[in-house]
Write an enzyme that holds these catalytic residues in place. Structure first.
Site, PDB file in Angstrom:
ATOM      1  N   GLY A  29       7.232  -7.765  -9.704  1.00 21.11           N
ATOM      2  CA  GLY A  29       5.920  -7.972 -10.303  1.00 21.11           C
ATOM      3  C   GLY A  29       4.965  -8.276  -9.174  1.00 21.11           C
ATOM      4  N   THR A  31       2.546 -10.308  -8.055  1.00 28.62           N
ATOM      5  CA  THR A  31       2.428 -11.587  -7.347  1.00 28.62           C
ATOM      6  C   THR A  31       3.784 -12.091  -6.864  1.00 28.62           C
ATOM      7  OG1 THR A  31       2.460 -12.714  -9.494  1.00 28.62           O
ATOM      8  CG2 THR A  31       0.298 -12.329  -8.477  1.00 28.62           C
ATOM      9  N   LYS A 225      -8.464  -2.835   1.460  1.00 32.60           N
ATOM     10  CA  LYS A 225      -7.416  -1.854   1.780  1.00 32.60           C
ATOM     11  C   LYS A 225      -7.849  -0.476   1.293  1.00 32.60           C
ATOM     12  CE  LYS A 225      -5.197  -4.772  -0.633  1.00 32.60           C
ATOM     13  NZ  LYS A 225      -4.262  -5.527  -1.501  1.00 32.60           N
ATOM     14  N   GLY A 227      -5.908   2.613   1.918  1.00 32.42           N
ATOM     15  CA  GLY A 227      -4.837   3.555   2.168  1.00 32.42           C
ATOM     16  C   GLY A 227      -4.788   4.029   3.606  1.00 32.42           C
ATOM     17  N   ALA A 256       3.658  -1.208  -1.716  1.00 37.82           N
ATOM     18  CA  ALA A 256       2.779  -1.110  -0.546  1.00 37.82           C
ATOM     19  C   ALA A 256       1.742  -2.231  -0.491  1.00 37.82           C
ATOM     20  CB  ALA A 256       2.089   0.246  -0.531  1.00 37.82           C
ATOM     21  N   ASP A 258       1.477  -5.029  -2.316  1.00 30.78           N
ATOM     22  CA  ASP A 258       2.031  -6.372  -2.411  1.00 30.78           C
ATOM     23  C   ASP A 258       2.645  -6.817  -1.090  1.00 30.78           C
ATOM     24  OD1 ASP A 258       1.349  -6.161  -5.098  1.00 30.78           O
ATOM     25  OD2 ASP A 258       3.361  -5.486  -5.672  1.00 30.78           O
TER      26      ASP A 258
END
Length: 306
Positions: A29, A31, A225, A227, A256, A258
């Site tokens: 998940g 978090t 972010k 990519g 990616a 997380d």
């Protein structure tokens, strides 16, 4: 910035392809994935805890055992006899993933119903992390409670980091989603958005527009972010850029963002250098997407400590 890190959200049962029509069970998940990488990359002396809710059934026991096995603390996870964890399935095509969810009655939807438990956990921590998914699963009253308690943490000078992680399928109304994401950012000192999400759901034409919008909400640390286009940072008005790291082969992009978040925080909390933290996190994320699943072990990543 030493001290306990508390990550708030939902860990779910994960089903992913294992070949020959079989599925492999795991736990993940957004978090929790961030907590996993943060725990993996920080020295053992730094406590990392998870705040959520699970049931009292067998799968909840397995989930707690798994979380504890990663080194993430479970002392702030509530047990609710009438609920169970949510479940999701990953579908992969050419390295890109889509999901099916079964989470409407998950225990984590009640994670903020006990305001005193939430307040105690936040009060015992120096760094707080949550996401737009954390907000999306809560009822309106519980959402207000969570934002109020996190807002107190920001006022108290704690580092509050927020990834909007926008998932429109989890919201019943697009305007309410945007308001909640904005409210989450307003109680945060650091926001870590994906520009693709911001462009799609807030209409931002450029990364600069995303940064300006969040700065207008009182955020003084931005990590955007984008990519393969890299990472743009704005810390107290100072703009900087870090290129994305290349990977030999994209296998699974599930973890990616997380892993980037966890690696960034692990490095930043120790050294306080956001440019080095972003470069380190980019390397970690590039290594993670070369493997299957959201959680990749430290030996497989072959990366140095944060």
């Amino acid at each position: 910035m030493a001290g306990r890190a508390l990550l708030i959200g939902e860990c779910m049962v994960e089903l992913r392809q294992a070949g020959d029509g079989l599925m492999r069970k795991g736990f993940a998940g957004d978090t929790f994935n961030t907590a996993y990488y943060l725990r993996s990359l920080l020295p053992e002396a730094w406590p990392v805890d998870y705040f959520s809710a699970v049931g009292t059934d067998t799968i909840s026991d397995e989930m707690l055992n798994f979380i504890e096995g990663t080194g993430v603390g479970t002392g702030f996870i509530r047990r609710l006899p009438e609920r169970t964890p949510g479940l999701y399935m990953i579908h992969l095509k050419d390295g890109e993933r889509s999901f099916s969810y079964w989470r409407s009655t998950s225990a984590a939807r009640l994670l903020a119903d006990d305001a005193s438990a939430l307040r105690a956990a936040i009060g015992a921590s120096e760094t707080i992390f949550f996401s737009g998914i954390t907000l999306a699963i809560l009822a309106p009253e519980a959402l207000a409670t969570l934002l109020a308690e996190i807002g107190h943490a920001k006022i108290a000078g704690k580092l509050v980091a927020f990834d909007p992680n926008i998932r429109p399928r989890l919201w019943d109304d697009a305007d309410r989603m945007r308001r909640a994401i904005s409210d989450g950012a307003a109680v945060s000192s650091m926001v870590m958005p994906s520009f693709e999400d911001e462009a799609t759901h807030f209409g931002d034409a450029t990364v600069d527009a995303t940064i300006a919008r969040y700065v207008g909400l009182g955020v003084n640390k931005l990590v955007v972010k984008d990519g393969a286009a890299g990472i743009t940072l704005d810390f107290d008005g100072e703009r900087s850029f870090v290129p994305a790291s290349r990977t030999k082969q994209v296998v699974d992009t599930t973890g990616a963002g997380d892993s980037f978040n966890g690696a960034f925080l692990a490095n930043y909390l120790q050294a306080g250098d956001h440019l080095k933290a972003a470069a380190f996190a980019a390397n970690v994320a590039a290594a993670v997407i070369g493997h299957h699943g959201a959680l990749v072990g430290r030996p497989e990543l072959r990366i140095p400590a944060a």
